[in-house]
Motif scaffolding. Structure first.
Motif, short mmCIF file in Angstrom:
data_model
loop_
_atom_site.label_atom_id
_atom_site.label_comp_id
_atom_site.label_asym_id
_atom_site.label_seq_id
_atom_site.Cartn_x
_atom_site.Cartn_y
_atom_site.Cartn_z
N GLY A 86 -16.45 -9.91 -30.19
CA GLY A 86 -17.79 -10.37 -29.86
C GLY A 86 -18.49 -9.56 -28.79
O GLY A 86 -19.54 -9.97 -28.29
N VAL A 87 -17.94 -8.40 -28.44
CA VAL A 87 -18.52 -7.57 -27.40
C VAL A 87 -19.58 -6.62 -27.97
O VAL A 87 -20.50 -6.22 -27.27
CB VAL A 87 -17.40 -6.77 -26.68
CG1 VAL A 87 -17.95 -5.84 -25.63
CG2 VAL A 87 -16.40 -7.74 -26.04
N LEU A 88 -19.42 -6.27 -29.24
CA LEU A 88 -20.36 -5.39 -29.92
C LEU A 88 -20.84 -6.04 -31.22
O LEU A 88 -20.13 -6.87 -31.79
CB LEU A 88 -19.70 -4.05 -30.30
CG LEU A 88 -19.20 -3.13 -29.22
CD1 LEU A 88 -18.53 -1.91 -29.84
CD2 LEU A 88 -20.33 -2.69 -28.30
N ARG A 100 -24.15 -2.00 -30.99
CA ARG A 100 -24.95 -2.49 -29.86
C ARG A 100 -24.10 -3.44 -29.02
O ARG A 100 -23.35 -4.26 -29.55
CB ARG A 100 -26.18 -3.23 -30.38
CG ARG A 100 -27.08 -3.77 -29.29
CD ARG A 100 -28.27 -4.52 -29.85
NE ARG A 100 -29.14 -3.63 -30.59
CZ ARG A 100 -30.31 -3.15 -30.13
NH1 ARG A 100 -30.72 -3.53 -28.94
NH2 ARG A 100 -31.02 -2.34 -30.84
N VAL A 101 -24.25 -3.33 -27.72
CA VAL A 101 -23.56 -4.22 -26.78
C VAL A 101 -24.15 -5.62 -26.89
O VAL A 101 -25.36 -5.79 -27.07
CB VAL A 101 -23.71 -3.69 -25.33
CG1 VAL A 101 -23.17 -4.68 -24.32
CG2 VAL A 101 -23.01 -2.34 -25.19
N ARG A 107 -21.81 -10.86 -19.94
CA ARG A 107 -22.24 -11.77 -18.87
C ARG A 107 -21.24 -12.90 -18.70
O ARG A 107 -20.92 -13.31 -17.58
CB ARG A 107 -23.63 -12.32 -19.18
CG ARG A 107 -24.32 -12.95 -17.99
CD ARG A 107 -25.78 -13.33 -18.27
NE ARG A 107 -26.55 -12.22 -18.83
CZ ARG A 107 -26.98 -12.16 -20.12
NH1 ARG A 107 -26.74 -13.12 -20.95
NH2 ARG A 107 -27.67 -11.13 -20.54
N ARG A 108 -20.74 -13.41 -19.81
CA ARG A 108 -19.75 -14.50 -19.74
C ARG A 108 -18.50 -14.04 -19.01
O ARG A 108 -17.97 -14.74 -18.14
CB ARG A 108 -19.39 -14.99 -21.14
CG ARG A 108 -18.39 -16.13 -21.12
CD ARG A 108 -18.11 -16.63 -22.52
NE ARG A 108 -17.17 -17.74 -22.46
CZ ARG A 108 -16.20 -17.92 -23.34
NH1 ARG A 108 -16.05 -17.10 -24.36
NH2 ARG A 108 -15.37 -18.93 -23.22
N LEU A 109 -18.02 -12.84 -19.36
CA LEU A 109 -16.84 -12.30 -18.67
C LEU A 109 -17.12 -12.12 -17.18
O LEU A 109 -16.30 -12.47 -16.34
CB LEU A 109 -16.43 -10.96 -19.27
CG LEU A 109 -15.92 -10.98 -20.70
CD1 LEU A 109 -15.70 -9.56 -21.18
CD2 LEU A 109 -14.66 -11.80 -20.82
N SER A 110 -18.28 -11.59 -16.88
CA SER A 110 -18.66 -11.38 -15.49
C SER A 110 -18.74 -12.70 -14.72
O SER A 110 -18.25 -12.80 -13.59
CB SER A 110 -20.02 -10.66 -15.45
OG SER A 110 -20.43 -10.45 -14.14
#
Length: 123
Positions: A86-88, A100-101, A107-110
């Motif tokens: 789900g990152v790209l 595409r990113v 943001r969720r990981l951050s």
């Protein structure tokens, strides 16, 4: 002859501090672990970085393979892993695939890492 064992006595009681936020649920931890696992490979991190560094955080597969010492099928595999995590996202345009990113995923990981570090998250 050995000495008889004496029962352990507790001299202090564990006094945990109050919760200041809810810890991760099992489901959230499972989901996030899959994303972190996908990002744990150096080639995948480089691919993600190469895509994120482009205008609009989008790049053609032909543009992100430069400088990587792996074959095209290996690059395709790594991009697939990042997509499945789900990152790209990807889109076929004519004979090329553009990646595409997914900003919300990063943001969720951050946000999770910031919360675990005790940093306030601002939106």
């Amino acid at each position: 002859m050995s000495k008889p064992r004496l029962p352990l006595t507790v001299t202090g009681v564990c006094d945990p501090g109050p919760l200041v936020r809810q810890p991760l649920t099992a489901a959230d931890a499972e989901d996030l672990a899959g994303v972190f696992k996908a990002l744990s490979d150096p080639v995948r991190l480089r691919l993600l970085s190469a895509i994120a560094a482009r205008a609009g955080q989008e790049a053609c597969v032909c543009d992100v393979s430069d400088g990587l010492e792996v074959s095209q099928p290996t690059i395709s595999h790594h991009l697939k892993v990042l997509r499945e995590a789900g990152v790209l996202t990807s889109e076929r345009r004519a004979s090329w695939v553009y990646y595409r990113v997914v900003p919300a995923a990063l943001r969720r990981l951050s946000d999770v890492l910031a919360a675990e570090a005790g940093l306030g998250v601002t939106a």
